[in-house]
Write an enzyme that holds these catalytic residues in place. Structure first.
Site, PDB file in Angstrom:
ATOM      1  CG  HIS A  80      -4.379   7.103   0.219  1.00  0.00           C
ATOM      2  ND1 HIS A  80      -4.152   6.932   1.560  1.00  0.00           N
ATOM      3  CD2 HIS A  80      -4.717   5.897  -0.265  1.00  0.00           C
ATOM      4  CE1 HIS A  80      -4.362   5.681   1.877  1.00  0.00           C
ATOM      5  NE2 HIS A  80      -4.704   5.028   0.784  1.00  0.00           N
ATOM      6  CG  ASP A 111       0.490 -16.975  11.429  1.00  0.00           C
ATOM      7  OD1 ASP A 111      -0.255 -16.315  10.686  1.00  0.00           O
ATOM      8  OD2 ASP A 111       0.191 -18.109  11.843  1.00  0.00           O
ATOM      9  CE  LYS A 142      -6.315  -1.549   5.344  1.00  0.00           C
ATOM     10  NZ  LYS A 142      -5.411  -0.704   4.552  1.00  0.00           N
ATOM     11  CD  GLU A 173      -3.026   0.974   2.246  1.00  0.00           C
ATOM     12  OE1 GLU A 173      -3.358  -0.141   2.694  1.00  0.00           O
ATOM     13  OE2 GLU A 173      -3.490   2.043   2.662  1.00  0.00           O
TER      14      GLU A 173
END
Ligand code: MEV
Length: 426
Positions: free
Chosen positions: A381, A284, A268, A79
Site C-alpha cells: 500500500h 450507478d 469493502k 486508491e
C-alpha cells in the site's frame, strides 16, 4: 441564500462562489483548467450546476480470463494499490484457468406502496383480478421489453405491518440488458393509476403512497469462482508454506463470516474492484453499494460475501453477489469514456458485465487477504502511496527517482518521505 443559481452561466456561477466563499482569484482558472477542450458541453448535460470536472484515474487491469475469454478491465479509481492488486491477482488466476461465473438470476424489483381502509382479506381474495388489472396497465409499456425477452414477471401482495392500512405490490421484472430504472418506474406508476381506478370502480378507495424500483435485488445474482491446487499458492505464500497459507486464508475468510466489523472491511476490499468497473462503465455505484451491503446482511447479520473451500488439495474461492447493472441506456451510452470502456470490454451484455465485475471484486479481495495474512497490507500500500506523497511534497522528477529507489528497501511513511527529501535537498 441565493436564488436562480442554476440560471447563471458557468463563469457567473464561479464568480458568485469565489466572492461568497472568499476563494483566491485563481480559483476560476483552476476550475476552468479542468474543463474538457472539446466535450465540456456533453459533460455539462449530466448534471445541474456543473462548474468543472473532477478527475479520477482511468486505469486498466490486464489479463482477466473470465469464462474462457480474455479481458482488459477498465477501472476508474483513485486508491493507489487497487489496480495493481487486481492485475496481479488476474495474472495469477489466468494461469489457473481463470474466473468461472454463473448467472443465478437477473430479476429486478419494483414496489408500489398504497393505502386503503379495506382489510387485507379484500385484497388477497381479489388478488387474481387485481393482478390482471395491474398487468393490463403496463401492456403498452412492456411491449418492447417483451420483444427483447424481458418484461413483468410476478406481482406479490405484502402488508407493511407496522404502518397501518399500508400495503405493497412487490413486482419483479426482467429488464434484459438495461438497468431498467425508468422502465420499472413507469410500469409502477401506470399500475398505481389503474389500482386507484379499480378501487373506485368497486366503490372503494385507495391512495398510492409511492411507486419506485427497489435497489435491493436478492434475485439478481452472479456467482464467480476461482480454484487451484494448494501447491500453486506458493506464488502468494511468502514465508508460509502453501498449505499454511491456504489454512490462514480460510481462517481470515471465516473471521469475516462471523465478525461483522471485519466483514465490512472484507467486503469493502471486494467493492474496491467492483465499484471501479461500475464507474468506468457508467453504472450507478450508489445503487450497487446499497444492494450489496443489504444482501450481505440478508440473514440478519452482516457477513462476508465470499466463501472458501479447501478439499482434496484444491483451494476454491467463490463470491455470490447481487449486481444490478445495465449495458444499454443511461450513462453507458452517453459518457464518452463509459462507451469506450464497453468497447474495451468487447461490448458485453448485462450478464457478461455482471461476471466481469464479480471477477474484479474477487480478484481484489483475494489479493487483499493474501497480503493481510503474509506481509501485511502496508508494505504494498505505502509503496503505491509513495508517489502520492511525493506529489503532495512537490518532489522534482530527479527527487522522485531517488526516493523510489531509496524506499524500495525502506518503510514508507509521510514523515519518512519528508525527512528523506529534506536530506537530499540540503
Ligand atoms: C483497502 O482499501 C481494502 C482492504 O482493507 C480490504 C481488506 O481488509 O480485506 C485491504
Amino acid at each position: 441564500m441565493i436564488s436562480g443559481f442554476s440560471k447563471l452561466s458557468t463563469k457567473e456561477k464561479i464568480d458568485v462562489i469565489i466572492k461568497q466563499s472568499g476563494l483566491p482569484a485563481d480559483s476560476l482558472a483552476k476550475l476552468l483548467s479542468h474543463h474538457h477542450r472539446d466535450l465540456q458541453e456533453t459533460y455539462n448535460q449530466f448534471s445541474e450546476n456543473t462548474i468543472s470536472n473532477f478527475f479520477v484515474p482511468y486505469n486498466i487491469a490486464p489479463n482477466f480470463l473470465i469464462d474462457g475469454k480474455e479481458y482488459f478491465v477498465p477501472m476508474a479509481i483513485e486508491e493507489s494499490s487497487v489496480v495493481a492488486a487486481a492485475s496481479k491477482s488476474a495474472g495469477f488466476w489466468h494461469k489457473q484457468g481463470g474466473f468461472k461465473t454463473k448467472i443465478i438470476d437477473t430479476l429486478k424489483v419494483g414496489q408500489l406502496f398504497f393505502s386503503t381502509e379495506e382489510p387485507y382479506q379484500f385484497l388477497s381474495s381479489n388478488m387474481n383480478k387485481i393482478q390482471s388489472v395491474l398487468k393490463t396497465a403496463t401492456h403498452e409499456l412492456t411491449l418492447n421489453m417483451e420483444k427483447r425477452g424481458g418484461g413483468l414477471r410476478n406481482i406479490e401482495l405484502q402488508a407493511i405491518e407496522k404502518v397501518p392500512n399500508t400495503y405493497c405490490f412487490h413486482v419483479t421484472f426482467d429488464t434484459k440488458d438495461s438497468m431498467g430504472a425508468n422502465f420499472i418506474n413507469s410500469c409502477l406508476e401506470a399500475m398505481g393509476e389503474s389500482l386507484v381506478q379499480y378501487f373506485t370502480e368497486n366503490d372503494k378507495t385507495a391512495q398510492v403512497v409511492m411507486a419506485i424500483l427497489s435497489n435491493y435485488t436478492p434475485e439478481c445474482i452472479v456467482e464467480c469462482k476461482v480454484s487451484c491446487t494448494i501447491k500453486e499458492l506458493s506464488y502468494w505464500s511468502g514465508d508460509l508454506k502453501p498449505q499454511e497459507f491456504a489454512e490462514k486464508f480460510k481462517q481470515a475468510v471465516d473471521i469475516a463470516k462471523f465478525n461483522s466489523s471485519r466483514a465490512v472491511t472484507h467486503n469493502k476490499g471486494i467493492m474496491n474492484g467492483i465499484d471501479a468497473v461500475v464507474i468506468a462503465t457508467g453504472n450507478d455505484f450508489r445503487a450497487i453499494e446499497a444492494n450489496v451491503h443489504a444482501y450481505a446482511a440478508k440473514d440478519g447479520k452482516y457477513t462476508s460475501l465470499t466463501d472458501i473451500d479447501i478439499k482434496n488439495d484444491i483451494f476454491t474461492y467463490t463470491i455470490n453477489i447481487p449486481l444490478t447493472i445495465g449495458t444499454v441506456g443511461g450513462l453507458t451510452k452517453s459518457h464518452p469514456l463509459a462507451t469506450l470502456s464497453m468497447e474495451i470490454l468487447q461490448n458485453p451484455n448485462a450478464s457478461e458485465l455482471m461476471s466481469i465485475m464479480a471477477s474484479a471484486g474477487l480478484a481484489n479481495n483475494f489479493a487483499a487477504i493474501a497480503s493481510l495474512i503474509t506481509t501485511g497490507i502496508q508494505r504494498g500500500h505505502m509503496k503505491m502511496h509513495l508517489s502520492n506523497i511525493l506529489l503532495t511534497l512537490n518532489a522534482s522528477e530527479e527527487e522522485k527517482v531517488k526516493a523510489i529507489a531509496y524506499f524500495s528497501e525502506q518503510t514508507v511513511s509521510y514523515n519518512a518521505v519528508i525527512t528523506y527529501l529534506n536530506k537530499i535537498r540540503q
